[in-house]
Design an enzyme around this catalytic site. Structure first.
Site, PDB file in Angstrom:
ATOM      1  N   LYS A   1     -11.044  -6.081   3.114  1.00 21.76           N
ATOM      2  CA  LYS A   1     -11.806  -4.837   3.332  1.00 21.76           C
ATOM      3  C   LYS A   1     -11.199  -3.782   2.405  1.00 21.76           C
ATOM      4  O   LYS A   1     -10.186  -3.161   2.723  1.00 21.76           O
ATOM      5  CB  LYS A   1     -11.697  -4.445   4.816  1.00 21.76           C
TER       6      LYS A   1
ATOM      7  N   GLY B   1      -2.032   1.629   3.526  1.00 21.82           N
ATOM      8  CA  GLY B   1      -2.795   2.873   3.587  1.00 21.82           C
ATOM      9  C   GLY B   1      -1.964   3.940   4.277  1.00 21.82           C
ATOM     10  O   GLY B   1      -0.732   3.903   4.255  1.00 21.82           O
ATOM     11  N   SER B   2      -2.651   4.854   4.911  1.00 19.46           N
ATOM     12  CA  SER B   2      -1.951   5.999   5.511  1.00 19.46           C
ATOM     13  C   SER B   2      -1.217   5.591   6.789  1.00 19.46           C
ATOM     14  O   SER B   2      -1.595   4.628   7.473  1.00 19.46           O
ATOM     15  CB  SER B   2      -2.964   7.100   5.836  1.00 19.46           C
TER      16      SER B   2
ATOM     17  N   VAL C   1      -3.564   5.681   9.974  1.00 23.17           N
ATOM     18  CA  VAL C   1      -4.415   4.510  10.225  1.00 23.17           C
ATOM     19  C   VAL C   1      -3.557   3.284  10.565  1.00 23.17           C
ATOM     20  O   VAL C   1      -3.899   2.505  11.461  1.00 23.17           O
ATOM     21  CB  VAL C   1      -5.344   4.230   9.017  1.00 23.17           C
ATOM     22  N   GLY C   2      -2.421   3.129   9.887  1.00 29.97           N
ATOM     23  CA  GLY C   2      -1.553   1.975  10.158  1.00 29.97           C
ATOM     24  C   GLY C   2      -1.082   1.947  11.602  1.00 29.97           C
ATOM     25  O   GLY C   2      -1.139   0.906  12.282  1.00 29.97           O
TER      26      GLY C   2
ATOM     27  N   GLU D   1       1.953  -1.319   5.447  1.00 29.88           N
ATOM     28  CA  GLU D   1       2.660  -0.529   4.437  1.00 29.88           C
ATOM     29  C   GLU D   1       1.981   0.831   4.402  1.00 29.88           C
ATOM     30  O   GLU D   1       0.788   0.915   4.112  1.00 29.88           O
ATOM     31  CB  GLU D   1       2.599  -1.218   3.073  1.00 29.88           C
TER      32      GLU D   1
ATOM     33  N   CYS E   1       2.234   5.082  -3.829  1.00 32.99           N
ATOM     34  CA  CYS E   1       3.004   5.227  -2.585  1.00 32.99           C
ATOM     35  C   CYS E   1       4.469   5.440  -2.910  1.00 32.99           C
ATOM     36  O   CYS E   1       5.196   6.054  -2.141  1.00 32.99           O
ATOM     37  CB  CYS E   1       2.814   4.008  -1.708  1.00 32.99           C
TER      38      CYS E   1
ATOM     39  N   GLN F   1      -9.618  14.858  -2.052  1.00 31.17           N
ATOM     40  CA  GLN F   1      -8.184  14.709  -2.331  1.00 31.17           C
ATOM     41  C   GLN F   1      -7.703  15.888  -3.189  1.00 31.17           C
ATOM     42  O   GLN F   1      -6.615  16.412  -2.980  1.00 31.17           O
ATOM     43  CB  GLN F   1      -7.952  13.369  -3.042  1.00 31.17           C
TER      44      GLN F   1
ATOM     45  N   GLU G   1       3.470  14.208   3.082  1.00 32.62           N
ATOM     46  CA  GLU G   1       3.045  13.426   1.925  1.00 32.62           C
ATOM     47  C   GLU G   1       1.905  14.183   1.234  1.00 32.62           C
ATOM     48  O   GLU G   1       0.954  14.595   1.881  1.00 32.62           O
ATOM     49  CB  GLU G   1       2.553  12.042   2.364  1.00 32.62           C
TER      50      GLU G   1
HETATM   51  P1  NAP Z   1      -6.350   5.220   4.487  1.00 31.84           P
HETATM   52  O1  NAP Z   1      -7.252   6.361   4.727  1.00 31.84           O
HETATM   53  O2  NAP Z   1      -5.399   4.832   5.553  1.00 31.84           O
HETATM   54  O3  NAP Z   1      -7.302   3.994   4.085  1.00 31.84           O
HETATM   55  C1  NAP Z   1      -6.768   2.740   3.743  1.00 31.84           C
HETATM   56  C2  NAP Z   1      -7.754   1.662   4.125  1.00 31.84           C
HETATM   57  O4  NAP Z   1      -7.925   1.658   5.535  1.00 31.84           O
HETATM   58  C3  NAP Z   1      -9.146   1.841   3.521  1.00 31.84           C
HETATM   59  O5  NAP Z   1      -9.691   0.565   3.243  1.00 31.84           O
HETATM   60  C4  NAP Z   1      -9.923   2.494   4.663  1.00 31.84           C
HETATM   61  O6  NAP Z   1     -11.336   2.239   4.603  1.00 31.84           O
HETATM   62  C5  NAP Z   1      -9.308   1.772   5.850  1.00 31.84           C
HETATM   63  N1  NAP Z   1      -9.433   2.505   7.104  1.00 31.84           N
HETATM   64  C6  NAP Z   1      -9.612   3.827   7.304  1.00 31.84           C
HETATM   65  N2  NAP Z   1      -9.702   4.098   8.623  1.00 31.84           N
HETATM   66  C7  NAP Z   1      -9.568   2.916   9.277  1.00 31.84           C
HETATM   67  C8  NAP Z   1      -9.579   2.518  10.647  1.00 31.84           C
HETATM   68  N3  NAP Z   1      -9.719   3.420  11.627  1.00 31.84           N
HETATM   69  N4  NAP Z   1      -9.412   1.218  10.949  1.00 31.84           N
HETATM   70  C9  NAP Z   1      -9.253   0.300   9.975  1.00 31.84           C
HETATM   71  N5  NAP Z   1      -9.256   0.605   8.654  1.00 31.84           N
HETATM   72  C10 NAP Z   1      -9.393   1.895   8.303  1.00 31.84           C
HETATM   73  O7  NAP Z   1      -5.447   5.442   3.177  1.00 31.84           O
HETATM   74  P2  NAP Z   1      -5.900   5.888   1.738  1.00 31.84           P
HETATM   75  O8  NAP Z   1      -6.187   7.338   1.802  1.00 31.84           O
HETATM   76  O9  NAP Z   1      -6.956   4.965   1.239  1.00 31.84           O
HETATM   77  O10 NAP Z   1      -4.589   5.584   0.874  1.00 31.84           O
HETATM   78  C11 NAP Z   1      -3.575   6.510   0.685  1.00 31.84           C
HETATM   79  C12 NAP Z   1      -2.424   6.198   1.621  1.00 31.84           C
HETATM   80  O11 NAP Z   1      -1.960   4.877   1.390  1.00 31.84           O
HETATM   81  C13 NAP Z   1      -1.231   7.080   1.363  1.00 31.84           C
HETATM   82  O12 NAP Z   1      -0.709   7.506   2.582  1.00 31.84           O
HETATM   83  C14 NAP Z   1      -0.233   6.153   0.661  1.00 31.84           C
HETATM   84  O13 NAP Z   1       1.118   6.490   0.818  1.00 31.84           O
HETATM   85  C15 NAP Z   1      -0.544   4.856   1.314  1.00 31.84           C
HETATM   86  N6  NAP Z   1      -0.071   3.729   0.495  1.00 31.84           N
HETATM   87  C16 NAP Z   1       1.041   3.057   0.902  1.00 31.84           C
HETATM   88  C17 NAP Z   1       1.531   2.002   0.137  1.00 31.84           C
HETATM   89  C18 NAP Z   1       2.758   1.249   0.559  1.00 31.84           C
HETATM   90  O14 NAP Z   1       2.993   0.172   0.018  1.00 31.84           O
HETATM   91  N7  NAP Z   1       3.552   1.753   1.478  1.00 31.84           N
HETATM   92  C19 NAP Z   1       0.874   1.633  -1.046  1.00 31.84           C
HETATM   93  C20 NAP Z   1      -0.258   2.360  -1.416  1.00 31.84           C
HETATM   94  C21 NAP Z   1      -0.734   3.406  -0.634  1.00 31.84           C
HETATM   95  P3  NAP Z   1     -12.367   3.389   4.118  1.00 31.84           P
HETATM   96  O15 NAP Z   1     -12.042   3.642   2.694  1.00 31.84           O
HETATM   97  O16 NAP Z   1     -13.703   2.764   4.330  1.00 31.84           O
HETATM   98  O17 NAP Z   1     -12.122   4.585   4.983  1.00 31.84           O
END
Ligand code: NAP
Length: 484
Positions: free
Chosen positions: A175, A228-229, A232-233, A250, A284, A331, A385
């Site tokens: 996804k 992701g964030s 959500v995690g 992550e 990240c 963003q 962040e």
């Molecule tokens: P996000 O809003 O958490 O979205 C990540 C993924 O989760 C997307 O595919 C999103 O789908 C999906 N998602 C959103 N809400 C959800 C829910 N309620 N249930 C299940 N899935 C859901 O994060 P982002 O804004 O795309 O990415 C930025 C974040 O990722 C930052 O916080 C960054 O630090 C983190 N990140 C961490 C790492 C690491 O390795 N630690 C690496 C890269 C990024 P939709 O797009 O359809 O909403």
């Protein structure tokens, strides 16, 4: 304006369209819709998951050497299509063409690395006190793995998850983020062209709010790997609690670099600039906080600002662009909001902090590389962040104070120290609370075979990458056979 490419999702073992579509916009020129992908519904997604279960059986029964060969072929296809894929990735995400080309190459390396590891021994012969008994431990695939991925490395993150999951013999449901689904669908195409059985890969597109729960709640899913964030995690962890579904998350970061007075200041400034402003700060592992010994703080800031000011901001495909746009208008507003809050709380914006001037920059989601001088750690820019090209700097009086302040964070993904002192290196590597720690190197840039993952609210117990990743994608069976 350019032509809009229409993509299908891959579900139920075949490419599937939909009349409802999601527009994919180009961050460099926000009015451009470069692609449209199906906005699948929860019902369609739910129905497709039974195929993933079939795919898991089929793929687990495929000889591991064949699995490895298919992963190698995937890597070769990614490399052959590099120019086309990098262009799509740069346009969809906004990163520069050079960054996108690097991402395609590193994604191929994931498939090469795990393609080779598919041949690894998959168990051990162990002792047994019972007579004539042979006991073994076998590592088997867990079944169907759901991979939920973000937009910031939209090819690399799926590759980081799919390569070990498939090498271990699992089927995957991918996804991708709704801002960047096209490149994930191109990865799916590469896997299928390489010979992956069509039931072993399901790539669903659609807003998480519409489809995520249908997948997460399905009994067809055996494991979830999420990047992701943190919000959500943690929410996903709560949703699967009580079901014994293994989950790897992550999440966010607020990565600190420490610069001691004995450091090579030019190296420190160049490295912090590359890790802080590269990919427009949307890694990240981006450096977003710098703790500098007070005697060299002004000299360090001067160097960092000179580098920031020399970085050309522009469209992802323009030759001279060093820093591309952010992923979206939302963003961009969020990052500008963080900077405004920092100003209101008393921090000094030394350079940047705005969206840039001129008609080219106005069309995209740009933020000028920004350096913020913080008088105190008690400002939100120091804690939150930002996920943009913003580096906050704070003076410290000692290494000990720097480590304490670096550790005073909810996050613990990556960190760096700049010094020429071996004893300081030793103390830093021992006391810093991050999953990755680097000395005289950037907080970003970890290789495919380096175990990767954060501490505290940045990660979960399972690491990604390297040999360690295979632990998440396999389960262990202990088998005893008495021959007579
Ligand atoms: P996000 O809003 O958490 O979205 C990540 C993924 O989760 C997307 O595919 C999103 O789908 C999906 N998602 C959103 N809400 C959800 C829910 N309620 N249930 C299940 N899935 C859901 O994060 P982002 O804004 O795309 O990415 C930025 C974040 O990722 C930052 O916080 C960054 O630090 C983190 N990140 C961490 C790492 C690491 O390795 N630690 C690496 C890269 C990024 P939709 O797009 O359809 O909403």
């Amino acid at each position: 304006m350019t032509d809009t490419i229409r993509f299908d999702a891959h579900i139920g073992g075949s490419w599937t369209g939909s009349s409802a579509l999601i527009d994919v916009r180009e961050p460099s020129d926000w009015d451009n819709v470069i692609a449209r992908v199906p906005a699948l519904t929860a019902d369609v997604v739910r129905d497709g998951l039974a195929t993933a279960r079939k795919g898991a059986r089929l793929w687990a029964d495929t000889n591991a050497l064949t699995r490895g060969q298919i992963l190698f072929k995937t890597a070769a296809i990614l490399r052959d299509r590099s120019a086309e894929l990098a262009t799509l990735l740069a346009r969809e995400n906004g990163k520069t063409l050079a960054e996108a080309t690097g991402e395609v190459a590193k994604s191929a390396e994931f498939f090469e690395f795990y393609g080779g590891l598919a041949r690894l021994p998959y168990g051990d012969l162990i002792h047994d006190a019972r007579p004539n008994t042979t006991t073994t431990v076998r590592h088997e695939p867990v079944g169907v793995v759901l991979a939920i991925t973000p937009w910031n490395d939209p090819l690399l993150t799926p590759a980081r998850k799919l390569a070990p999951a498939l090498a271990a013999g699992n089927a995957v449901v991918l996804k991708p983020a709704s801002n960047t689904p096209a490149i994930a669908l191109e990865l799916t195409r590469a896997l299928l062209d390489a010979g992956l059985p069509s039931e072993a890969i399901t790539t669903v597109t659609g807003k998480a709010g519409e489809i995520a729960d249908a997948i997460i709640e399905s009994t067809e899913i055996d494991a979830i790997t999420f990047t992701g964030s943190t919000r959500v995690g943690l929410d996903l962890q709560r949703k699967v609690a009580g079901r014994n579904v293994r989950i790897q998350c992550e999440m966010g970061g607020k990565n600190a670099a420490i610069v001691l007075a004995d450091a090579d200041l030019e190296l420190a400034a160049q490295t912090v600039a590359a890790a802080g402003f590269g990919q427009a700060g949307q890694r990240c592992t981006a450096t977003s906080r710098v703790l500098v010994e007070s005697s060299v703080k002004d000299a360090f800031i001067k160097r960092l600002v000179a580098i920031a000011d020399s970085m050309t901001l522009g469209p992802s495909l323009a030759r001279d662009t060093v820093v591309g746009p952010l992923i979206s208008r939302d963003q961009q507003s969020e990052v500008i909001g963080h900077v405004a809050r920092a100003r209101a709380e008393g921090a000094t914006v030394v350079t940047g902090g705005d969206t840039g001037e001129g008609s080219t920059l106005e069309r995209g989601c740009y933020v000028v590389p920004t350096v913020i001088d913080c008088d105190s750690a008690d400002v939100s820019i120091w804690r939150d962040e930002v996920f943009g090209p913003v580096v906050a700097v704070l003076a410290v009086s000692s290494l000990q104070e720097a480590i304490e302040l670096a550790n005073a964070s909810d996050y613990g993904l990556s960190s760096a120290l700049f010094t020429t002192n071996l004893a300081a290196t030793d103390v830093f590597l021992r006391d810093i609370e991050t999953g990755q720690a680097a000395v005289n190197l950037p907080t970003s840039g970890w290789d495919v075979h380096h175990p990767f993952g954060g501490f505290k609210l940045s990660g979960s117990p399972y690491k990604e990458q390297g040999l360690e990743a295979l632990g998440f994608y396999t389960r262990t069976k202990t088998c005893a056979v008495r021959s007579v």
